[in-house]
Write an enzyme that holds these catalytic residues in place. Structure first.
Site: not given
Ligand code: 13P
Length: 248
Positions: A12-13, A95, A97, A165, A210, A231-232
């Site tokens: 969920w970030k 991750h 990020e 990723e 994605s 993620g999203g």
């Molecule tokens: P998205 O699915 O939003 O591209 O994010 C992928 C992600 O970073 C999962 O850790």
């Protein structure tokens, strides 16, 4: 080789408040017949409540990061032991990020993975190349370097999941092509086997970047793809459940 039991994990970030726990209820209600393992990693503020809600369900709850140490003067950080104490079963480390936003390098990611193991958590360790690295043909070298630097000794199928990723595919709507995903996963599998032997064949390798209901079946059907890190599309139960349903 037969497919491993897949893992579909939602990251969920920095999204989610108490109201979002309704999505956890909906996911739990929808995974009764899931062919795969299912996990959600909400923000740290929601881990305990999510665990409490998911008691008795197959849904696993986890953290998105942990500090290498068990406790101490580290304002703002959360330890692997705290995640385990809250009832978490897994933790994401490395991750992109965190590597980008917080300058985390392989040595720190390795220490975080060791912390996760120390606390008895399943470690989901992320690696992946940037767009510039892919364009200059460095993808395999980057993946090899990250695996060598950030995966601790002692990895097994029970304590480690690797998430591939590609950085340029995260949150952009772009996904790697099926050929590129299969090639990267085969490369990762080969590096793990070199280092950890036959047992590495059962270490799950997830794809992330994605993943959506519309592309999940194709991605999850690829050789050496043992699940997805989402993620999203994990923020809405309906989308996440559609991805879970695409597991093979
Ligand atoms: P998205 O699915 O939003 O591209 O994010 C992928 C992600 O970073 C999962 O850790």
């Amino acid at each position: 080789m037969a497919k491993l039991r897949q893992l579909v994990a939602g990251n969920w970030k920095m999204n989610g408040t108490a109201a979002s726990l309704a999505e956890i209820d909906a996911v739990m209600a929808g995974i009764g017949n899931a062919r795969c393992d299912v996990a959600i990693c909400p923000p740290a503020t929601l881990i305990a409540q999510a665990v409490w809600k998911s008691k008795g369900s197959a849904l696993m709850i986890g953290g998105q990061d942990c500090h290498p140490k068990a406790s101490g003067a580290h304002t703002g950080d959360v330890s692997a032991e705290m995640i385990a104490d809250a009832g978490g079963k897994l933790v994401i480390v490395g991750h992109s990020e965190r590597r980008a936003d917080h300058g985390e390098g392989d040595a720190l990611v390795r220490a975080k993975a060791e912390a996760g193991w120390r606390a008895g958590l399943l470690v989901v360790l992320c690696i992946g190349e940037t767009e510039a690295q892919r364009k200059s043909g460095e993808t395999n070298a980057v993946l090899s370097g990250q695996l060598a630097g950030s995966v601790p000794d002692g990895a097994t199928a029970q304590n480690l999941v690797v998430a591939y990723e590609p950085v340029w595919a995260i949150g952009t709507g772009l996904t790697a092509s099926s050929d590129d995903i299969a090639a990267a996963h085969a490369h990762i599998r080969a590096r793990l086997a070199e280092r950890f032997g036959d047992g590495a064949k059962a270490i799950r390798i997830l794809y992330g970047g994605s993943v959506k209901p519309g592309n999940a079946a194709e991605i999850l059907g690829l050789d050496d793809v043992d699940g997805a890190l989402v993620g999203g599309a994990s923020l809405k139960a309906a989308d996440f459940l559609a991805i879970v349903a695409a597991a093979v």
